[in-house]
Design a protein around this motif. Structure first.
Motif, PDB file in Angstrom:
ATOM      1  N   ASN A 131       0.840  -1.241  -0.028  1.00 26.06           N
ATOM      2  CA  ASN A 131       0.101   0.243   0.014  1.00 26.06           C
ATOM      3  C   ASN A 131       0.926   1.343  -0.054  1.00 26.06           C
ATOM      4  OD1 ASN A 131      -1.340   2.190   1.787  1.00 26.06           O
ATOM      5  ND2 ASN A 131      -2.946   1.048   1.109  1.00 26.06           N
ATOM      6  N   HIS A 132       0.441   2.269  -0.904  1.00 22.07           N
ATOM      7  CA  HIS A 132       1.251   3.505  -1.193  1.00 22.07           C
ATOM      8  C   HIS A 132       1.405   4.172   0.285  1.00 22.07           C
ATOM      9  CE1 HIS A 132       3.382   6.992  -2.906  1.00 22.07           C
ATOM     10  NE2 HIS A 132       2.215   7.524  -2.365  1.00 22.07           N
ATOM     11  N   ALA A 133       0.267   4.558   0.855  1.00 25.93           N
ATOM     12  CA  ALA A 133       0.535   5.096   2.294  1.00 25.93           C
ATOM     13  C   ALA A 133       1.337   4.350   3.276  1.00 25.93           C
ATOM     14  CB  ALA A 133      -0.969   5.234   2.835  1.00 25.93           C
ATOM     15  N   ALA A 134       1.212   2.817   3.418  1.00 25.25           N
ATOM     16  CA  ALA A 134       2.162   2.434   4.421  1.00 25.25           C
ATOM     17  C   ALA A 134       3.517   2.470   3.932  1.00 25.25           C
ATOM     18  CB  ALA A 134       1.565   0.767   4.285  1.00 25.25           C
ATOM     19  N   ARG A 135       3.799   2.547   2.516  1.00 21.15           N
ATOM     20  CA  ARG A 135       5.300   2.528   2.153  1.00 21.15           C
ATOM     21  C   ARG A 135       5.820   3.845   2.522  1.00 21.15           C
ATOM     22  NH1 ARG A 135       8.824  -1.036  -0.642  1.00 21.15           N
ATOM     23  NH2 ARG A 135      10.576   0.314  -1.325  1.00 21.15           N
ATOM     24  N   ASP A 136       4.841   4.811   2.410  1.00 25.75           N
ATOM     25  CA  ASP A 136       5.606   6.212   2.657  1.00 25.75           C
ATOM     26  C   ASP A 136       5.702   6.406   4.192  1.00 25.75           C
ATOM     27  OD1 ASP A 136       5.237   6.817  -0.047  1.00 25.75           O
ATOM     28  OD2 ASP A 136       3.602   8.182   0.431  1.00 25.75           O
ATOM     29  N   LEU A 137       5.071   5.778   4.951  1.00 24.01           N
ATOM     30  CA  LEU A 137       5.261   5.772   6.444  1.00 24.01           C
ATOM     31  C   LEU A 137       6.405   5.036   6.801  1.00 24.01           C
ATOM     32  CD1 LEU A 137       4.217   6.414   9.298  1.00 24.01           C
ATOM     33  CD2 LEU A 137       2.933   4.138   9.240  1.00 24.01           C
ATOM     34  N   TYR A 138       6.677   3.893   6.264  1.00 21.90           N
ATOM     35  CA  TYR A 138       7.735   3.092   6.546  1.00 21.90           C
ATOM     36  C   TYR A 138       9.219   3.619   6.181  1.00 21.90           C
ATOM     37  CZ  TYR A 138      10.253  -1.643   7.273  1.00 21.90           C
ATOM     38  OH  TYR A 138      11.163  -2.308   7.597  1.00 21.90           O
ATOM     39  N   GLU A 139       8.926   4.452   5.017  1.00 23.35           N
ATOM     40  CA  GLU A 139      10.238   5.105   4.648  1.00 23.35           C
ATOM     41  C   GLU A 139      10.740   6.342   5.484  1.00 23.35           C
ATOM     42  OE1 GLU A 139      12.586   4.069   2.397  1.00 23.35           O
ATOM     43  OE2 GLU A 139      11.234   2.329   2.198  1.00 23.35           O
TER      44      GLU A 139
END
Length: 358
Positions: A331-339
């Motif tokens: 998920n794009h939102a999850a990926r941004d958060l993780y980064e």
């Protein structure tokens, strides 16, 4: 009071005792009376104190308030060494000095409050054994000085520690003891005590008692707020936090999310450490009910403040975030958060897997 001396020295390595002066310098600029406070502390260090008076008690109270403010803003890992140094270098000599009986009792009461605060900060760091030592010393001093407020507050703090560690039965006993020790509590204090009873009873699965105490806390808070609004004490935000905890323990995850969102809305901005920790808890609960993108947005808000604090509890919540979000990196939102989290989290807190871009 040899116990306080030993406890403080155990808590604070010799290499860190010099932090006291720097810490005082940073807060001296905010209060025109601090030059006098600084002079009193230097007198204590040089061993010239033979007799104490109420100005010395007032200085201990003022210092405790300043350390508490630093804890709220920057976390226990920053503020606790200062409190420990103050206990060793200033409060212990005061407790050994002569003084009138009212002054000595007032000094023991002030020392009790400082021990409680230092224990609370040790909990924030995850140093639970050390925290219990400070809490027990706070109870001893509160009892000796007949300080019912600090005695009850400390018992309640011990209940909070127990419930956070999952020791529900101990949390119930401590919360009940705190309430029993304060039969004449005003409405705000009653809300403070019964809110914790509600959480503790919910954790052991006693639904009826949990909801009864929560209703009592709500009624007491309504009465307290109708009399005066209080900053820096148990307030509607705190009560909503307890409501969320009770609902979560009783299996109502959606209700827990709603109450935690209301708590966040009502919370005063000065409580930065609490804001980080509880927003992270809210995000975890949002994720548990399937609201992934809402959870990511809440975690982002927690990360806004996270680099500014030093808190073991906040660190633990960020570590939980990495584990919980990793399965959702498609998920794009999850990926941004993780980064983003990888850029603001100390490397010592991340696993080798988290340091590598997935």
């Amino acid at each position: 009071m040899k116990g306080i001396i030993d406890l403080g020295r155990q808590d604070m390595p010799p290499s860190r005792r010099g932090i006291l002066g720097a810490g005082l310098l940073s807060v001296a600029l905010t209060d025109p009376n601090w030059p006098d406070v600084m002079g009193r502390m230097e007198t204590v260090r040089q061993g010239r104190v033979q007799r104490i008076g109420m100005p010395d008690v007032d200085m201990v109270i003022a210092m405790t308030e300043r350390v508490s403010e630093l804890d709220d803003q920057f976390g226990g890992r920053h503020a606790r060494p200062m409190a420990a140094a103050f206990l060793v270098n200033t409060v212990a000599p005061y407790l050994r000095a002569d003084g009138s009986e009212p002054v000595r009792k007032a000094m023991m009461s002030a020392a009790s409050d400082l021990c409680y605060l230092t224990g609370y900060m040790a909990v924030d760091e995850g140093l639970h054994g050390l925290a219990q030592q400070y809490y027990l010393k706070a109870l001893q001093l509160a009892g000796a000085s007949e300080d019912h407020l600090t005695y009850c507050t400390t018992l309640r703090g011990m209940s909070v520690q127990a419930v956070d560690l999952g020791h529900g039965r101990a949390a119930v006993r401590l919360a009940d003891a705190a309430a029993a020790a304060s039969p004449q509590a005003g409405p705000r204090m009653r809300a403070f005590l019964t809110g914790q009873q509600a959480h503790a009873y919910a954790q052991v699965g006693n639904r009826n008692e949990a909801l009864r105490y929560l209703r009592d806390a709500e009624a007491a808070m309504e009465k307290a707020e109708s009399r005066e609004r209080a900053f820096g004490s148990y307030d509607p935000s705190s009560l909503q936090y307890h409501t969320s905890q009770v609902r979560f323990e009783l299996g109502d995850a959606h209700g827990a999310v709603e109450a935690m969102q209301e708590s966040d809305r009502l919370r005063h901005d000065v409580y930065r450490r609490t804001r980080v920790k509880e927003r992270a808890v809210l995000a975890e609960r949002q994720l548990s009910i399937g609201h992934l993108e809402a959870a990511c947005a809440t975690w982002h808000m927690a990360l806004d403040d996270y680099p500014l604090i030093q808190s073991g509890r906040a660190d633990q919540r960020v570590q939980n975030m990495f584990k919980l979000i990793r399965p959702h990196l498609g998920n794009h939102a999850a990926r941004d958060l993780y980064e983003r989290a990888r850029t603001v989290t100390p490397a010592t807190l991340m696993t080798s897997e988290q340091r590598i871009t997935p």
